[in-house]
Write a protein that holds these residues in place. Structure first.
Motif, PDB file in Angstrom:
ATOM      1  N   ILE A  94       0.835  -1.202   0.000  1.00 22.26           N
ATOM      2  CA  ILE A  94       0.000   0.000   0.000  1.00 22.26           C
ATOM      3  C   ILE A  94       0.869   1.251   0.000  1.00 22.26           C
ATOM      4  O   ILE A  94       0.592   2.213  -0.726  1.00 22.26           O
ATOM      5  N   LEU A  95       1.937   1.245   0.781  1.00 16.90           N
ATOM      6  CA  LEU A  95       2.835   2.403   0.792  1.00 16.90           C
ATOM      7  C   LEU A  95       3.499   2.597  -0.568  1.00 16.90           C
ATOM      8  O   LEU A  95       3.719   3.730  -1.004  1.00 16.90           O
ATOM      9  N   ALA A  96       3.812   1.494  -1.257  1.00 21.56           N
ATOM     10  CA  ALA A  96       4.353   1.613  -2.617  1.00 21.56           C
ATOM     11  C   ALA A  96       3.290   2.158  -3.565  1.00 21.56           C
ATOM     12  O   ALA A  96       3.587   2.964  -4.455  1.00 21.56           O
ATOM     13  N   GLY A  97       2.023   1.731  -3.362  1.00 21.29           N
ATOM     14  CA  GLY A  97       0.956   2.234  -4.197  1.00 21.29           C
ATOM     15  C   GLY A  97       0.714   3.724  -4.006  1.00 21.29           C
ATOM     16  O   GLY A  97       0.417   4.445  -4.961  1.00 21.29           O
ATOM     17  N   ILE A  98       0.852   4.183  -2.760  1.00 21.08           N
ATOM     18  CA  ILE A  98       0.733   5.609  -2.464  1.00 21.08           C
ATOM     19  C   ILE A  98       1.948   6.372  -2.971  1.00 21.08           C
ATOM     20  O   ILE A  98       1.899   7.573  -3.206  1.00 21.08           O
ATOM     21  N   ASP A  99       3.059   5.646  -3.158  1.00 23.51           N
ATOM     22  CA  ASP A  99       4.341   6.234  -3.564  1.00 23.51           C
ATOM     23  C   ASP A  99       4.908   7.113  -2.451  1.00 23.51           C
ATOM     24  O   ASP A  99       5.438   8.199  -2.697  1.00 23.51           O
ATOM     25  N   MET A 100       4.802   6.610  -1.217  1.00 20.19           N
ATOM     26  CA  MET A 100       5.340   7.344  -0.073  1.00 20.19           C
ATOM     27  C   MET A 100       6.839   7.141   0.018  1.00 20.19           C
ATOM     28  O   MET A 100       7.343   6.029  -0.153  1.00 20.19           O
ATOM     29  N   VAL A 101       7.570   8.201   0.298  1.00 18.61           N
ATOM     30  CA  VAL A 101       9.015   8.125   0.461  1.00 18.61           C
ATOM     31  C   VAL A 101       9.387   8.643   1.840  1.00 18.61           C
ATOM     32  O   VAL A 101       8.610   9.305   2.507  1.00 18.61           O
ATOM     33  N   GLY A 102      10.606   8.315   2.258  1.00 11.61           N
ATOM     34  CA  GLY A 102      11.097   8.768   3.555  1.00 11.61           C
ATOM     35  C   GLY A 102      12.578   8.511   3.666  1.00 11.61           C
ATOM     36  O   GLY A 102      13.207   8.069   2.708  1.00 11.61           O
ATOM     37  N   HIS A 103      13.138   8.764   4.822  1.00 11.85           N
ATOM     38  CA  HIS A 103      14.595   8.717   4.933  1.00 11.85           C
ATOM     39  C   HIS A 103      15.099   7.788   6.037  1.00 11.85           C
ATOM     40  O   HIS A 103      16.283   7.819   6.370  1.00 11.85           O
ATOM     41  N   GLY A 104      14.246   6.963   6.596  1.00 10.82           N
ATOM     42  CA  GLY A 104      14.701   6.012   7.594  1.00 10.82           C
ATOM     43  C   GLY A 104      14.968   4.666   6.949  1.00 10.82           C
ATOM     44  O   GLY A 104      15.167   4.556   5.762  1.00 10.82           O
ATOM     45  N   GLU A 105      14.963   3.642   7.748  1.00  8.07           N
ATOM     46  CA  GLU A 105      14.954   2.253   7.319  1.00  8.07           C
ATOM     47  C   GLU A 105      16.103   1.420   7.846  1.00  8.07           C
ATOM     48  O   GLU A 105      16.962   1.908   8.552  1.00  8.07           O
ATOM     49  N   CYS A 106      16.098   0.133   7.453  1.00  3.37           N
ATOM     50  CA  CYS A 106      16.848  -0.908   8.165  1.00  3.37           C
ATOM     51  C   CYS A 106      18.230  -1.186   7.567  1.00  3.37           C
ATOM     52  O   CYS A 106      18.473  -0.929   6.399  1.00  3.37           O
ATOM     53  N   SER A 107      19.077  -1.766   8.408  1.00  5.39           N
ATOM     54  CA  SER A 107      20.423  -2.185   7.989  1.00  5.39           C
ATOM     55  C   SER A 107      20.640  -3.606   8.504  1.00  5.39           C
ATOM     56  O   SER A 107      20.336  -3.902   9.666  1.00  5.39           O
ATOM     57  N   THR A 108      21.177  -4.481   7.647  1.00  3.35           N
ATOM     58  CA  THR A 108      21.353  -5.895   7.983  1.00  3.35           C
ATOM     59  C   THR A 108      22.793  -6.330   7.742  1.00  3.35           C
ATOM     60  O   THR A 108      23.399  -5.960   6.735  1.00  3.35           O
ATOM     61  N   SER A 109      23.294  -7.141   8.661  1.00  7.77           N
ATOM     62  CA  SER A 109      24.638  -7.711   8.525  1.00  7.77           C
ATOM     63  C   SER A 109      24.598  -9.203   8.813  1.00  7.77           C
ATOM     64  O   SER A 109      24.009  -9.635   9.811  1.00  7.77           O
ATOM     65  N   VAL A 110      25.216  -9.979   7.933  1.00  8.40           N
ATOM     66  CA  VAL A 110      25.398 -11.414   8.122  1.00  8.40           C
ATOM     67  C   VAL A 110      26.863 -11.738   7.881  1.00  8.40           C
ATOM     68  O   VAL A 110      27.429 -11.327   6.863  1.00  8.40           O
ATOM     69  N   VAL A 111      27.461 -12.465   8.801  1.00  9.58           N
ATOM     70  CA  VAL A 111      28.833 -12.927   8.644  1.00  9.58           C
ATOM     71  C   VAL A 111      28.846 -14.435   8.837  1.00  9.58           C
ATOM     72  O   VAL A 111      28.344 -14.945   9.848  1.00  9.58           O
ATOM     73  N   LEU A 112      29.412 -15.146   7.856  1.00  8.29           N
ATOM     74  CA  LEU A 112      29.579 -16.596   7.951  1.00  8.29           C
ATOM     75  C   LEU A 112      31.034 -16.876   8.291  1.00  8.29           C
ATOM     76  O   LEU A 112      31.897 -16.858   7.409  1.00  8.29           O
ATOM     77  N   PRO A 113      31.347 -17.104   9.571  1.00  9.62           N
ATOM     78  CA  PRO A 113      32.744 -17.338   9.934  1.00  9.62           C
ATOM     79  C   PRO A 113      33.225 -18.712   9.473  1.00  9.62           C
ATOM     80  O   PRO A 113      32.416 -19.602   9.178  1.00  9.62           O
ATOM     81  N   LYS A 114      34.523 -18.875   9.410  1.00 11.88           N
ATOM     82  CA  LYS A 114      35.066 -20.180   9.013  1.00 11.88           C
ATOM     83  C   LYS A 114      34.738 -21.253  10.038  1.00 11.88           C
ATOM     84  O   LYS A 114      34.549 -22.420   9.691  1.00 11.88           O
ATOM     85  N   PRO A 269      19.240   8.677  -0.289  1.00 15.03           N
ATOM     86  CA  PRO A 269      20.669   8.417  -0.492  1.00 15.03           C
ATOM     87  C   PRO A 269      21.397   8.024   0.782  1.00 15.03           C
ATOM     88  O   PRO A 269      22.507   7.504   0.718  1.00 15.03           O
ATOM     89  N   GLY A 270      20.781   8.240   1.941  1.00 17.34           N
ATOM     90  CA  GLY A 270      21.408   7.824   3.195  1.00 17.34           C
ATOM     91  C   GLY A 270      21.655   6.335   3.276  1.00 17.34           C
ATOM     92  O   GLY A 270      22.511   5.886   4.046  1.00 17.34           O
ATOM     93  N   THR A 271      20.940   5.527   2.463  1.00 19.78           N
ATOM     94  CA  THR A 271      21.160   4.084   2.486  1.00 19.78           C
ATOM     95  C   THR A 271      22.602   3.742   2.105  1.00 19.78           C
ATOM     96  O   THR A 271      23.187   2.790   2.627  1.00 19.78           O
ATOM     97  N   TYR A 272      23.211   4.533   1.218  1.00 16.45           N
ATOM     98  CA  TYR A 272      24.585   4.260   0.797  1.00 16.45           C
ATOM     99  C   TYR A 272      25.574   4.605   1.908  1.00 16.45           C
ATOM    100  O   TYR A 272      26.576   3.911   2.094  1.00 16.45           O
ATOM    101  N   PRO A 302      25.302  12.870  11.606  1.00 15.10           N
ATOM    102  CA  PRO A 302      24.541  14.118  11.589  1.00 15.10           C
ATOM    103  C   PRO A 302      23.986  14.522  10.235  1.00 15.10           C
ATOM    104  O   PRO A 302      23.102  15.377  10.165  1.00 15.10           O
ATOM    105  N   ASP A 303      24.457  13.903   9.133  1.00 11.92           N
ATOM    106  CA  ASP A 303      23.998  14.369   7.821  1.00 11.92           C
ATOM    107  C   ASP A 303      22.843  13.545   7.265  1.00 11.92           C
ATOM    108  O   ASP A 303      22.576  13.556   6.080  1.00 11.92           O
ATOM    109  N   GLY A 304      22.156  12.813   8.136  1.00 16.33           N
ATOM    110  CA  GLY A 304      20.924  12.168   7.711  1.00 16.33           C
ATOM    111  C   GLY A 304      21.016  10.700   7.394  1.00 16.33           C
ATOM    112  O   GLY A 304      20.093  10.160   6.782  1.00 16.33           O
ATOM    113  N   ALA A 305      22.084  10.003   7.774  1.00 17.37           N
ATOM    114  CA  ALA A 305      22.202   8.582   7.475  1.00 17.37           C
ATOM    115  C   ALA A 305      22.511   7.772   8.733  1.00 17.37           C
ATOM    116  O   ALA A 305      23.459   7.010   8.776  1.00 17.37           O
ATOM    117  N   PRO A 306      21.717   7.914   9.780  1.00 22.22           N
ATOM    118  CA  PRO A 306      22.017   7.163  10.994  1.00 22.22           C
ATOM    119  C   PRO A 306      21.630   5.695  10.858  1.00 22.22           C
ATOM    120  O   PRO A 306      20.564   5.372  10.338  1.00 22.22           O
TER     121      PRO A 306
END
Length: 354
Positions: A94-114, A269-272, A302-306
């Motif tokens: 629904i949010l994609a249908g509305i075409d809503m944008v914003g500047h937050g969102e998630c970060s994921t890390s996976v590490v496969l150790p030896k 652009p904060g995702t990068y 401080p520049d918007g990519a926490p």
């Protein structure tokens, strides 16, 4: 502070849904109300939202009838109509249908150790007025597989882990091909992966089988495998870890072909910059202790990519973002480790195990 938890006693989808809806009636109705407010602020009226909910329910019933039955069960238990619970499950669409944008969102890390099990952690950022939506849900299938998921009340799954040794992380994406012609909710794709998949390959095939209208990435992890499965109406791509066993994902496409339709390049652009933070802190993200991995996520740039987000209360609700939870997967135990809030608040004592 901890999230509410619920353990299902039913294995039949409709009965399981009704039990959940009955037990979490207040949370499910409050979650629906919160999304209704969000959609209204973003520009969607009640009639349009209902039409989208009904369309999502039809797509779900065609693709996964037992999951549509479970949605109907939740509605019956919570005193709602099935389309209303479908709205909660299809909020990404629904949010994609509305075409809503914003500047937050998630970060994921996976590490496969030896040596040793996978080491994972993610932040889950969402709108602060929905901070009470999450629940931890444990249910058992008729096959005996146990699934534990961090999700939103009334939503069939999100981030999770199974007794079969498979887990998923979850990040939203945006693509030029996203459409208002609602398809299968991406949260139901995560649910079927948790219910049915035993490998990255099986998870990818489940994702490919759904007609979607919105984009997301589901990062699937097993004992020796991982892949970020990027899903969009334009196609599906599985991104493997690098040779060092490290797999990082924020909110932009990594597959070169899908990245050609990237929406966050200009909108978020904060995702990068968040990705660069993860890349610069791989050593911390590789430690065995989930608390240490969470602290490696800590960034109040401080520049918007926490990576660790806090809402700007001067903004309308559709532009306020908060790190609602920090989550790690314990695959050997088939358990989730969940902290309510962002990395800046974690201590050894704040982790909740589901």
């Amino acid at each position: 502070m901890t999230f509410p938890t619920f353990t299902s006693s039913q294995t039949d989808p409709r009965a399981r849904g009704k039990e959940l809806g009955t037990h979490l009636r207040e949370q499910v109705t409050a979650n629906l109300a919160g999304y209704t407010d969000l959609f209204r602020v973003a520009g969607a009226g009640e009639a349009q939202v209902r039409a989208w909910g009904e369309r999502a329910l039809d797509a779900s019933a065609a693709w996964a009838p037992p999951l549509a039955d479970e949605i109907a069960g939740i509605a019956a238990g919570a005193g709602l109509e099935p389309w209303q619970v479908a709205v909660v499950n299809a909020r990404t669409e629904i949010l994609a249908g509305i075409d809503m944008v914003g500047h937050g969102e998630c970060s994921t890390s996976v590490v496969l150790p030896k040596d040793g099990p996978p080491r994972t952690v993610q932040t889950w950022d969402w709108h602060d007025h929905l901070r009470d939506a999450p629940v931890l849900w444990e249910y058992e299938q008729a096959s005996g597989r146990v699934v534990r998921t961090f999700t939103e009340a009334g939503t069939l799954a999100k981030i999770g882990v199974t007794s079969a040794g498979l887990g998923v992380h979850f990040n939203i994406l945006r693509h030029d091909s996203d459409t208002a012609d609602l398809g299968v909710p991406v949260h139901l794709i995560a649910r079927r992966i948790l219910d049915e998949a035993n490998s990255v390959e099986e998870a990818t095939e489940i994702a490919r089988s759904a007609r979607v209208s919105a984009s997301t990435v589901i990062t699937v992890v097993t004992e020796h495998q991982a892949a970020s499965i990027e899903i969009s109406p334009a196609g599906v791509a599985a991104i493997p870890p690098g040779p060092d066993g490290v797999l990082l994902h924020c909110n932009h496409f990594l597959d070169p072909e899908l990245a050609a339709g990237e929406r966050h390049a200009t909108e978020r652009p904060g995702t990068y910059r968040r990705m660069r933070h993860l890349e610069e802190h791989v050593e911390g993200l590789s430690v065995a202790d989930v608390n240490g991995r969470a602290l490696a996520m800590l960034s109040h740039e401080p520049d918007g990519a926490p990576v660790c987000a806090h809402p700007d209360l001067s903004q309308p609700i559709n532009q306020r973002w908060e790190t609602v939870a920090t989550i790690g997967l314990d695959l050997p135990a088939g358990r989730l480790r969940v902290h309510q809030g962002g990395p800046c608040q974690v201590t050894e004592a704040t982790w909740q195990t589901c």
